[in-house]
Write a protein that holds these residues in place. Structure first.
Motif, short mmCIF file in Angstrom:
data_model
loop_
_atom_site.label_atom_id
_atom_site.label_comp_id
_atom_site.label_asym_id
_atom_site.label_seq_id
_atom_site.Cartn_x
_atom_site.Cartn_y
_atom_site.Cartn_z
N UNK A 1 0.85 -1.20 0.00
CA UNK A 1 0.00 0.00 0.00
C UNK A 1 0.88 1.25 0.00
N UNK A 2 1.94 1.20 0.77
CA UNK A 2 2.82 2.36 0.86
C UNK A 2 3.50 2.68 -0.47
N UNK A 3 3.95 1.64 -1.17
CA UNK A 3 4.73 1.87 -2.39
C UNK A 3 3.90 1.89 -3.67
N UNK A 4 2.74 1.24 -3.68
CA UNK A 4 2.03 1.05 -4.94
C UNK A 4 0.70 1.79 -5.03
N UNK A 5 0.09 2.05 -3.87
CA UNK A 5 -1.27 2.55 -3.91
C UNK A 5 -1.30 4.02 -3.50
N UNK A 6 -2.09 4.79 -4.24
CA UNK A 6 -2.20 6.18 -3.85
C UNK A 6 -3.10 6.29 -2.63
N UNK A 7 -2.52 6.70 -1.52
CA UNK A 7 -3.32 6.89 -0.31
C UNK A 7 -3.60 8.38 -0.20
N UNK A 8 -4.87 8.71 -0.28
CA UNK A 8 -5.18 10.13 -0.36
C UNK A 8 -5.13 10.81 1.00
N UNK A 9 -5.63 10.08 2.02
CA UNK A 9 -5.76 10.73 3.32
C UNK A 9 -4.40 10.89 3.99
N UNK A 10 -4.11 12.10 4.43
CA UNK A 10 -2.87 12.35 5.17
C UNK A 10 -2.89 11.62 6.50
N UNK A 11 -4.07 11.59 7.11
CA UNK A 11 -4.20 10.96 8.43
C UNK A 11 -3.76 9.50 8.34
N UNK A 12 -4.21 8.84 7.29
CA UNK A 12 -3.88 7.43 7.14
C UNK A 12 -2.38 7.24 6.97
N UNK A 13 -1.77 8.10 6.16
CA UNK A 13 -0.32 8.03 5.96
C UNK A 13 0.41 8.19 7.29
N UNK A 14 -0.04 9.18 8.04
CA UNK A 14 0.58 9.48 9.33
C UNK A 14 0.44 8.27 10.26
N UNK A 15 -0.74 7.65 10.18
CA UNK A 15 -1.02 6.50 11.03
C UNK A 15 -0.03 5.37 10.73
N UNK A 16 0.26 5.18 9.43
CA UNK A 16 1.22 4.14 9.04
C UNK A 16 2.58 4.41 9.68
N UNK A 17 2.96 5.68 9.64
CA UNK A 17 4.26 6.04 10.22
C UNK A 17 4.31 5.71 11.70
N UNK A 18 3.26 6.12 12.39
CA UNK A 18 3.19 5.89 13.83
C UNK A 18 3.29 4.40 14.13
N UNK A 19 2.50 3.62 13.38
CA UNK A 19 2.45 2.19 13.64
C UNK A 19 3.81 1.54 13.36
N UNK A 20 4.53 2.08 12.38
CA UNK A 20 5.81 1.44 12.08
C UNK A 20 6.89 1.80 13.09
N UNK A 21 6.70 2.91 13.82
CA UNK A 21 7.73 3.25 14.81
C UNK A 21 7.36 2.79 16.22
N UNK A 22 6.07 2.61 16.48
CA UNK A 22 5.65 2.25 17.84
C UNK A 22 6.36 1.04 18.43
N UNK A 23 6.46 -0.06 17.70
CA UNK A 23 7.10 -1.23 18.30
C UNK A 23 8.55 -1.00 18.65
N UNK A 24 9.19 -0.05 17.95
CA UNK A 24 10.58 0.26 18.27
C UNK A 24 10.62 0.95 19.63
N UNK A 25 9.62 1.77 19.84
CA UNK A 25 9.55 2.57 21.05
C UNK A 25 9.13 1.75 22.26
N UNK A 26 8.36 0.72 22.00
CA UNK A 26 7.63 0.14 23.12
C UNK A 26 8.42 -0.98 23.79
N UNK A 27 8.26 -1.08 25.10
CA UNK A 27 8.81 -2.23 25.82
C UNK A 27 8.13 -3.49 25.30
N UNK A 28 8.78 -4.62 25.39
CA UNK A 28 8.32 -5.81 24.69
C UNK A 28 6.92 -6.30 25.07
N UNK A 29 6.54 -6.07 26.32
CA UNK A 29 5.28 -6.73 26.71
C UNK A 29 4.09 -5.78 26.75
#
Lengths: 359, 651
Positions: free
Chosen positions: B174-202
């Motif tokens: 979706x990130x590389x091939x599909x046009x995502x119109x909503x900025x909110x959705x794009x932002x959400x993807x970013x957040x979700x991809x960094x959260x696990x890095x930030x979060x303690x394991x459990x």
């Protein structure tokens, strides 16, 4: 660079063996090379890629270690010295400027390592920047400079430490053609001003001829010929050298008569008088090295030939003629007022005196 | 060819640089001591038994236990010869009670003094025996608990990796091939991809329990399900997929970006539909990359300790089983060591396949860059469903994270949803300050050490030639394949009695130092990898020119190399900090009551069911980690190399 004794570089039977990454077999990258570079002279290592010229330069700098032989800087054997302990400074093909330093800090780097007092560093950097015509650019970052300016910073950085030898590894190959020409003059001027010994590596023969006191032509790890540009151009000692420097035609012939330092050759069945300084004997098969500008077309002469191409190039008229089965390329400079031959014409080729050479 | 004078000269030059030689020797020793040695001890432990048995003196004296009692007529000294159940003969002198092989114990466990009256019925001989054995492996493979854990581990690894790769692929596509119109959705993807890095394991396990557990907000309050059971396979699998898919997403995104769109356009041009293009062009090109992502996730999943511990219930994996073997009553060290060896074997094999086979293959199929930007898919029939699925997953993950601070703020989760600060108050009344202090201190010590070490290692690996380079590179990367639990057990076995049980370095066991060392070892591969890739981009001649101008290796490193990879150094600093402060698997086996660590506290409280306090801890931990990352990005922005270069270019 007052007060500092000039030093030459001597390579004594140097060899370097590499392992071919494809076959895994060892081969000589540099094979038994001996050179004697005089103090204060500008020497160029010239050759096609893979001929061992850069390897030789890197051995002088100390980045590579020779597998045989000894390298001397002045009288000192330097084989076991690491690059930082050698009194050499190198200008790299990619300039290798420190991107996190500005021009001043780049140039001052070597002086700081030598613990030169701050005031003197400033003085010397200013002087060298003036020499390379970069005064006022001290606080620029390197990526704000043009290619030519970066090149000059690299040059200043190498020279400011007053090395015994300056090493250049194809320093101009990343510049555009016009800049290359003006920079090579610049490098030559600065080297002359400082009287520093310089070893220069390039594959560009025009550059080599323009810049050097002496050219060393290398091929497949060995020295093919060394000498001044004139010697190499006019008296190449092999087909390789003749072919590598400038345009060339080879005409085969047999010596049918020899008298003193001159002889008569039979080329394609026609007798031609050629100088014979090496005293080749009668019966020897020779090759005449004929530069395009050394041949003259006329309505009479020794060698009859047929014109197969004739075109005007501005500075000269370009001819391709057939002498027997051999294609000969000729350049007739300033053809204005002379007869211009057309394709299909028959003409006679003669040699400009003293301009041909036999192998 | 003549003798290699060059090699001899190279050696001479190499030794002319004492700083580098010392660094290399030191690094080699450290890596061997703190990574290889503990693992070697584990291996040794699984085949070499040292045990102590107590034999009643009575049975020894009466000759029951194949023992013989004798008295030397001349000296009058009495000896007992015991043949223990392992057929090792021990001669025990009853006169020399403090002999190296045996002590006499009174029945109450007191060591008898010399010359004391001995009551054979109430006295025991302690016999130390050591012998090689091959029966640990057959024994654990015959062990039901182990077999179940072994099977569970592989099953979980499979499910998680499949899930994570599919979700990751979806996001990457979706990130590389599909046009995502909503900025909110794009932002959400970013957040979700960094959260696990930030979060303690459990954290995800914790919120899974809060939201979907027996007293879960969603299951019980919203849906009215009273017997929902999140503990077990499905719970762990969901949590692990959500934790690990972002890694796959990032990996696959990098791959998709490198696929030249003209290949797909050529296929479309020849008449293939979108699905056909995907299955015949895109997917085959990505296959090695997918395999790579799969294996990386598999290793992570198998090594994961915290999630199975918290939400696994009775579904034990190898990591938790080993932990329970060590900490539980049985104290079966040989068995635990053998299990650790099995777990290590699994991850190591996968790691080797991944590193030496798939990585090379991925690089071979997808070389170079896309020639130009891809025309994004606008087609609604593709765009809408794909975007919807990704948004749903993202929303779900974000919801899970939001549950944590609320878990700390609600008075009593499941019953009383009024806001209060009582959990935070309880946290600080307890040992909260000490826990945060200790965790912060140890992580802050580990970060600069790791960052510097990994930069030095990458410098040596990329820019220098020397013998033992392969060793340094391999061992520092190896730590990536070693599950935390295995490393923890290795450290216990390797350092509890000092190195090789000689008492050397025994002093570090149980101290903060060993925790710091574990932090360093655990983060070293990450830092080294980023350092190596940063250094590979730097022209070799920049360092050569510094060298040529008179700088020695150390000077080149500090004045040229390090400034040029400052970004990598900074990110190594923060990555180590984050990984250390959120670490649990190896640490939980090594920590002593002298140090309270946040993660261990969270685990403790969650186990007790005190979710409020656990959430309060987790909330503050996430805040600290987030702050660290924000700080790092600011630093890189204002002091980093890239910024420096960017600024100058724009001038």
């Amino acid at each position: 660079m007052a007060g500092k004794e000039k030093k030459g570089v001597r390579l004594d039977h140097i060899s370097k063996i590499y392992t071919d990454p494809k076959t895994g077999k060892p081969f000589y990258a540099v094979n038994d090379v001996s050179l004697d570079i005089e103090p204060g002279s500008f020497v160029t290592l010239l050759g096609p890629s893979g001929c061992g010229k850069t390897t030789t330069l890197r051995m002088i700098a100390g980045f590579e270690s020779p597998d045989a032989g000894e390298i001397y800087l002045g009288q000192e054997a330097i084989n076991a010295l690491t690059p930082n302990k050698r009194d050499t400074a190198m200008v790299f093909q990619s300039y290798a400027l420190f991107p996190h330093y500005n021009v001043f800090d780049n140039v001052a780097y070597g002086l700081k390592l030598r613990k030169v007092p701050k005031a003197e560093i400033e003085k010397r950097v200013a002087a060298i920047l003036e020499l390379v015509e970069l005064s006022g650019m001290e606080s620029r970052m390197t990526n704000q400079l043009s290619g030519g300016q970066q090149q000059r910073v690299a040059l200043a950085r190498a020279m400011v430490v007053e090395p015994s030898v300056l090493l250049f590894d194809e320093p101009l190959s990343n510049l555009d053609a016009k800049l290359r020409v003006s920079m090579r003059t610049e490098i030559r001027r600065i080297q002359q001003t400082l009287g520093i010994t310089a070893v220069y590596v390039t594959h560009d023969q025009a550059e080599a001829m323009a810049i050097s006191d002496k050219i060393i032509i290398m091929n497949k790890g060995v020295v093919a010929q060394m000498g001044t540009s004139e010697e190499i151009y006019h008296h190449p000692n092999s087909e390789f050298v003749a072919d590598f420097i400038g345009e060339v035609n080879f005409l085969s012939g047999d010596i049918i008569e020899a008298q003193g330092d001159s002889c008569t050759l039979s080329i394609a069945g026609h007798p031609v008088q050629v100088a014979n300084p090496d005293g080749f004997p009668v019966g020897k098969q020779c090759k005449v090295v004929l530069r395009p500008e050394a041949g003259i077309l006329g309505d009479s002469g020794a060698l009859p030939c047929k014109v197969v191409l004739s075109c005007f190039m501005g500075a000269y008229q370009n001819y391709h003629v057939m002498v027997g089965d051999t294609l000969v390329k000729l350049a007739d400079y300033c053809p204005v007022g002379r007869k211009v031959y057309r394709v299909g014409d028959t003409a006679y080729l003669s040699f400009r005196e003293g301009c041909v050479h036999m192998l | 060819m003549k003798s290699r004078q060059g090699a001899a000269l190279d050696r001479k030059k190499f030794f002319a640089d004492p700083v580098m030689v010392v660094t290399i020797v030191l690094l080699t020793v450290l890596l061997a001591l703190f990574i290889l040695y503990p693992l070697a001890m584990l291996l040794l432990d699984s085949v070499y038994v040292r045990e102590t048995t107590l034999v009643p003196l009575e049975s020894v004296l009466s000759g029951e236990a194949e023992a013989s009692y004798g008295q030397d007529k001349a000296t009058g000294s009495r000896t007992v010869k015991v043949v223990n159940n392992k057929k090792t003969e021990q001669a025990i002198s009853l006169d020399d009670l403090s002999g190296s092989y045996g002590f006499l114990f009174a029945s109450n466990g007191r060591v008898l003094k010399e010359g004391e009256e001995v009551d054979p019925a109430a006295t025991f001989v302690k016999v130390n025996a050591s012998y090689w054995t091959a029966d640990a492996f057959p024994r654990i493979f015959a062990d039901y608990t182990f077999n179940r854990a072994f099977f569970n581990t592989l099953q979980l690894g499979m499910i998680t990796s499949f899930g994570a790769v599919i979700v990751g692929l979806l996001f990457a596509y979706v990130d590389c091939y599909v046009r995502v119109k909503s900025r909110v959705v794009k932002k959400m993807f970013d957040v979700v991809s960094t959260l696990p890095v930030v979060s303690p394991p459990f954290v995800l396990s914790l919120s899974m329990i809060l939201l979907f557990g027996r007293g879960g907000l969603i299951t019980r309050q919203l849906l009215g399900i009273y017997d929902s059971d999140v503990y077990g396979l499905s719970g762990i699998a969901i949590v692990q997929i959500l934790t690990f898919f972002p890694v796959c997403y990032m990996m696959l995104k990098g791959l998709l970006k490198n696929i030249d769109p003209s290949m797909e356009e050529a296929a479309r041009n020849m008449g293939a539909g979108r699905w056909k293009v995907f299955t015949t062009v895109t997917l085959p090109l990505m296959l090695p990359g997918l395999g790579n992502a799969f294996l990386v996730t598999f290793i992570e999943s198998v090594a994961d300790f915290a999630n199975p511990m918290m939400i696994g219930g009775s579904y034990d994996t190898l990591a938790t089983t080993i932990y329970l073997r060590i900490t539980g009553g049985s104290y079966d060290t040989t068995g635990a060591a053998a299990m650790a060896v099995v777990l290590l074997g699994i991850t190591l094999v996968l790691f080797l396949i991944q590193k030496y086979y798939l990585e090379a293959k991925t690089a071979a199929t997808l070389t170079g860059k896309a020639s130009r930007a891809r025309v994004l898919i606008e087609d609604r029939s593709v765009r809408v469903p794909l975007t919807a699925i990704c948004s749903a997953v993202s929303a779900f993950v974000i919801m899970m994270y939001i549950a944590i601070p609320f878990g700390a703020l609600f008075k009593l989760w499941g019953r009383d949803y009024s806001l209060s600060l009582k959990w935070f108050q309880q946290l600080f009344r307890d040992d909260g300050f000490k826990a945060f202090g200790d965790s912060l201190l140890l992580s802050l010590i580990a970060s600069p050490i790791t960052a510097l070490l990994s930069m030095i290692i990458s410098y040596l690996v990329v820019k220098k030639k020397f013998r033992g380079k392969a060793f340094i590179e391999f061992v520092s990367m190896l730590a990536m394949a070693v599950p935390g639990t295995v490393l923890g057990v290795g450290y216990i076995r390797g350092f509890a009695g000092g190195v090789f049980r000689t008492g050397f370095l025994q002093g570090i066991y149980g101290t903060g130092l060993i925790l710091v060392i574990v932090f360093v070892v655990r983060s070293l591969p990450v830092g080294t990898r980023s350092g190596i890739s940063a250094l590979r981009q730097i022209d070799k001649s920049i360092e050569e020119s510094a060298y040529d101008l008179g700088a020695g290796s150390a000077k080149v490193f500090t004045s040229v190399t390090l400034p040029l990879i400052k970004d990598s150094f900074l990110s190594g600093l923060v990555t180590t900090f984050v990984r250390s402060i959120t670490a649990i698997s190896a640490i939980i086996l090594l920590v002593t009551p002298r140090y309270l660590l946040i993660t261990c506290r969270i685990n403790e409280f969650a186990e007790k069911g005190a979710y409020g306090v656990a959430c309060a801890y987790a909330t503050i931990l996430i805040a600290i980690v987030y702050a660290a990352i924000v700080l790092m990005n600011l630093c890189i922005k204002y002091f980093g190399t890239s910024r420096q270069l960017r600024r100058k270019e724009s001038d």
